[in-house]
Design a protein around this motif. Structure first.
Motif, PDB file in Angstrom:
ATOM      1  N   GLN A 133       0.828  -1.197   0.000  1.00 29.57           N
ATOM      2  CA  GLN A 133       0.000   0.000   0.000  1.00 29.57           C
ATOM      3  C   GLN A 133       0.870   1.258   0.000  1.00 29.57           C
ATOM      4  N   ASP A 134       1.928   1.235   0.826  1.00 35.31           N
ATOM      5  CA  ASP A 134       2.845   2.381   0.873  1.00 35.31           C
ATOM      6  C   ASP A 134       3.531   2.581  -0.478  1.00 35.31           C
ATOM      7  N   SER A 135       3.932   1.461  -1.107  1.00 32.96           N
ATOM      8  CA  SER A 135       4.601   1.561  -2.404  1.00 32.96           C
ATOM      9  C   SER A 135       3.666   2.133  -3.457  1.00 32.96           C
ATOM     10  N   ASN A 136       2.402   1.704  -3.439  1.00 34.25           N
ATOM     11  CA  ASN A 136       1.429   2.225  -4.403  1.00 34.25           C
ATOM     12  C   ASN A 136       1.201   3.722  -4.199  1.00 34.25           C
ATOM     13  N   SER A 137       1.142   4.143  -2.924  1.00 36.25           N
ATOM     14  CA  SER A 137       0.945   5.570  -2.638  1.00 36.25           C
ATOM     15  C   SER A 137       2.134   6.392  -3.130  1.00 36.25           C
ATOM     16  N   GLN A 138       3.340   5.869  -2.886  1.00 40.10           N
ATOM     17  CA  GLN A 138       4.540   6.575  -3.333  1.00 40.10           C
ATOM     18  C   GLN A 138       4.600   6.634  -4.860  1.00 40.10           C
ATOM     19  N   THR A 140       2.037   6.598  -6.944  1.00 43.79           N
ATOM     20  CA  THR A 140       1.033   7.566  -7.393  1.00 43.79           C
ATOM     21  C   THR A 140       1.544   8.990  -7.217  1.00 43.79           C
ATOM     22  N   ALA A 141       2.192   9.246  -6.070  1.00 39.47           N
ATOM     23  CA  ALA A 141       2.730  10.590  -5.822  1.00 39.47           C
ATOM     24  C   ALA A 141       3.826  10.932  -6.833  1.00 39.47           C
TER      25      ALA A 141
END
Length: 276
Positions: A133-138, A140-141
């Motif tokens: 989840q953290d990797s996906n958020s990063q 996307t950013a």
């Protein structure tokens, strides 16, 4: 020594530590441990490894689960005491108690090991999901930042091309007496009839949501509507804004008008003006 090494590698010492061997096998292991230092050292190492594994993978139960288990134990203990007391007061001496079947300890330890592995697996899956989840958020950013940078580069290219093109006439509009700090730069191409406003260098007072700025071209002393625009905010990355086209103009001015613009300029609301 080869026999001792083979004995150590047979796996009997692990079963001894787990308690899953017969009495004869246990006596034999203890005899070997008494006679061979290698066997004693291996048993100590196995015990230490199991303690370390248990400490590393221990899972703290939730308060709700702890309370539920303790309450269950108290209820079962109370039931056992009641059953024992009722049995001791029976008058029928002819009833013979059946021997309790001995449960193989192997299954007990196997169940404990499976439960431990299950908890460790769940913990690992939760951590993995969180990291994903953290990797996906990063990601996307990063994609958002990349798109924003690309837009800024395109805007800067548009501005540079506008100033490099000799067909454009650059005009600086200056503030009026009541707005002395106001300023604005526009470029007009008499060939393509395009009028471009440099939004990054725009210095106009902020207005409310009921008003907009309106650009006017003065042609033969008469105002011609060139379109409306808003004053960019401080953190805006706007580049250039294309207004309405016009073939000829003597000057340009900006007034503050109601939302959507006006048919005729409000003279007392003029903020900047510039002449060629």
């Amino acid at each position: 020594m080869k026999d001792v090494k083979a004995y150590i590698e047979s796996g009997i010492l692990e079963l001894y530590v787990l308690g899953d061997i017969s009495a004869e096998e246990k006596a034999h292991v203890e005899e070997m441990a008494a006679n061979y230092a290698e066997v004693r050292a291996e048993i100590t190492e196995i015990e230490r490894s199991m303690e370390f594994y248990a400490e590393e993978h221990a899972v703290e139960p939730s308060e709700q689960l702890r309370t539920k288990v303790l309450n269950s134990l108290l209820v079962n203990l109370g039931d056992d005491n009641t059953f024992t007391k009722s049995r001791t007061h029976q008058d029928d001496d002819n009833v013979v108690a059946l021997p309790v079947a001995r449960v193989n300890s192997f299954y007990k330890y196997a169940f404990a090991a499976c439960l431990t592995l299950l908890l460790v697996s769940i913990y690992g899956l939760v951590n993995l999901y969180t990291k994903l989840q953290d990797s996906n958020s990063q990601l996307t950013a990063l994609q958002t930042d990349k798109q924003r940078f690309a837009n800024q580069v395109n805007l800067m290219d548009s501005q540079l091309n506008m100033y490099r093109d000799t067909a454009y006439k650059v005009l600086k509009l200056k503030g009026m007496p009541k707005t002395p700090t106001a300023a604005m730069i526009l470029a007009w191409n008499s060939v393509s009839k395009k009028v471009m406003v440099d939004m990054q260098t725009l210095k106009l007072p902020q207005h409310d949501q009921k008003h907009q700025y309106q650009l006017w071209a003065l042609v033969g002393g008469k105002p011609v509507d060139m379109g409306v625009f808003d004053a960019p905010k401080a953190d805006s990355t706007a580049g250039v804004k294309e207004m309405k086209a016009i073939a000829s103009a003597d000057a340009f001015a900006v007034t503050l008008e109601p939302m959507g613009g006006s048919v005729n300029p409000t003279i007392d609301q003029m903020v900047v003006i510039g002449k060629f």
